[in-house]
Design an enzyme around this catalytic site. Structure first.
Site, PDB file in Angstrom:
ATOM      1  CE1 TYR A   1       8.259 -23.411  73.580  1.00 34.53           C
ATOM      2  CE2 TYR A   1       8.405 -25.795  73.186  1.00 34.53           C
ATOM      3  CZ  TYR A   1       7.915 -24.714  73.921  1.00 34.53           C
ATOM      4  OH  TYR A   1       7.077 -24.941  74.980  1.00 34.53           O
ATOM      5  CB  SER A   2      10.465 -24.255  64.656  1.00 34.59           C
ATOM      6  OG  SER A   2      11.045 -23.883  63.442  1.00 34.59           O
ATOM      7  CG  ASN A   3      15.226 -20.328  66.244  1.00 38.50           C
ATOM      8  OD1 ASN A   3      14.555 -19.886  67.170  1.00 38.50           O
ATOM      9  ND2 ASN A   3      16.445 -20.822  66.404  1.00 38.50           N
TER      10      ASN A   3
END
Ligand SMILES: *Cc1c(COP(=O)(O)O)cnc(C)c1O
Length: 296
Positions: free
Chosen positions: A58-60
């Protein structure tokens, strides 16, 4: 290459304002834009065609590198933590978005991921994928900090406290370096652990900072319904969306400290909104599964 238009701070009341870094760009969000700016310039100057980086599902940062690569003419390669995700790209909003920007994924086990900074790991990737410009997990390196030193500007000198969320510590380090001596910088770590102080000390050239470690809500990406309702209330009151991983926890902490009388009377506080809004969709999937109220 990267374009910045300075957005005016949003004043919430007499003593509290928000710097809306999330408005810089809808996809290369907030501080990730700042952190990538000089790295992308460096990669271009040195003739690289591919950017490689690392991150979770889910990394920005993964989303930002994918978008930056597409926009500025690089191939992108994302080393993703968790082999099981290879079959779950579909339905994961972050990975689907990164894929739509042309990012190619290399899924590795959690054990292998832990060795990602070793020469051997990188050499194996070189054999498989050729030459690439490596951007560390979360994007923090010297060039990223240089970019984050441009977050504060003249309009911010009137504030006594500058607060921001902390992941790897790159963003706060840049802010510390460019703050004025009368300003105090407070970081709100989104994860548990004491290693951050040391990491920040490596990059920060001033002593005018502290970490407030009481608002991680149990650790990275952990949330509860109190946090979610704070985020929803904040949006309906101020028309500013917060993300559940970073900025929501920071703002919750600031409001709680204000209630507890932590800040001196008349102190002016600036919250840096570092972005991260792309993470809301993924969190809402989780909330739905748990039958909890979603982020509006
Ligand atoms: C990545 C991120 C942070 C943390 O930044 P660091 O430089 O790693 O400390 C804070 N806020 C948001 C929204 C982020 O995406």
């Amino acid at each position: 290459m990267f374009k910045f238009s300075e957005n005016a701070n949003v004043q919430l009341n007499d003593y509290l304002s928000v710097k809306p870094e999330y408005l810089i760009d809808p996809f290369i969000s907030g501080n990730k834009y700042r952190k990538l700016n000089y790295n992308v310039l460096d990669a271009k100057k040195r003739g690289y065609q591919t950017l490689l980086t690392f991150g979770g599902a889910y990394s920005n940062h993964i989303a930002a590198v994918a978008a930056a690569g597409k926009r500025f003419g690089f191939q992108t390669l994302g080393v993703i933590r968790g082999e099981e995700l290879a079959t779950k790209t579909q339905g994961n909003p972050t990975l689907e978005y990164a894929k739509s920007q042309g990012m190619q994924f290399h899924y590795v086990t959690r054990e292998a991921y832990r060795t990602k900074d070793t020469t051997l790991f990188i050499e194996e990737l070189n054999q498989q994928f050729g030459d690439f410009y490596t951007i560390p997990e979360g994007g923090t390196n010297e060039l990223a900090i240089k970019g984050c030193e441009e977050i504060l500007t003249k309009q911010d000198e009137k504030f006594d406290f500058i607060v921001c969320s902390v992941g790897t510590g790159g963003t706060i380090s840049g802010i510390i370096n460019s703050a004025k001596s009368h300003q105090k910088i407070l970081g709100f770590p989104a994860l548990k652990g004491d290693f951050l102080r040391k990491d920040i000390s490596k990059f920060a050239r001033n002593e005018n900072w502290d970490l407030i470690t009481d608002y991680h809500f149990g650790g990275y990406a952990k949330i509860n319904s109190e946090l979610i309702s704070f985020i929803n209330d904040f949006k309906s009151q101020f028309h500013i969306p917060l993300d559940p991983i970073y900025t929501g926890k920071m703002a919750f902490g600031v409001f709680d400290l204000i209630k507890k009388g932590y800040f001196p009377k008349d102190a002016k506080i600036l919250m840096i909104h570092t972005g991260g809004l792309q993470g809301i969709a993924g969190m809402n999937q989780l909330l739905e599964k748990k039958n909890m109220v979603k982020i509006q």
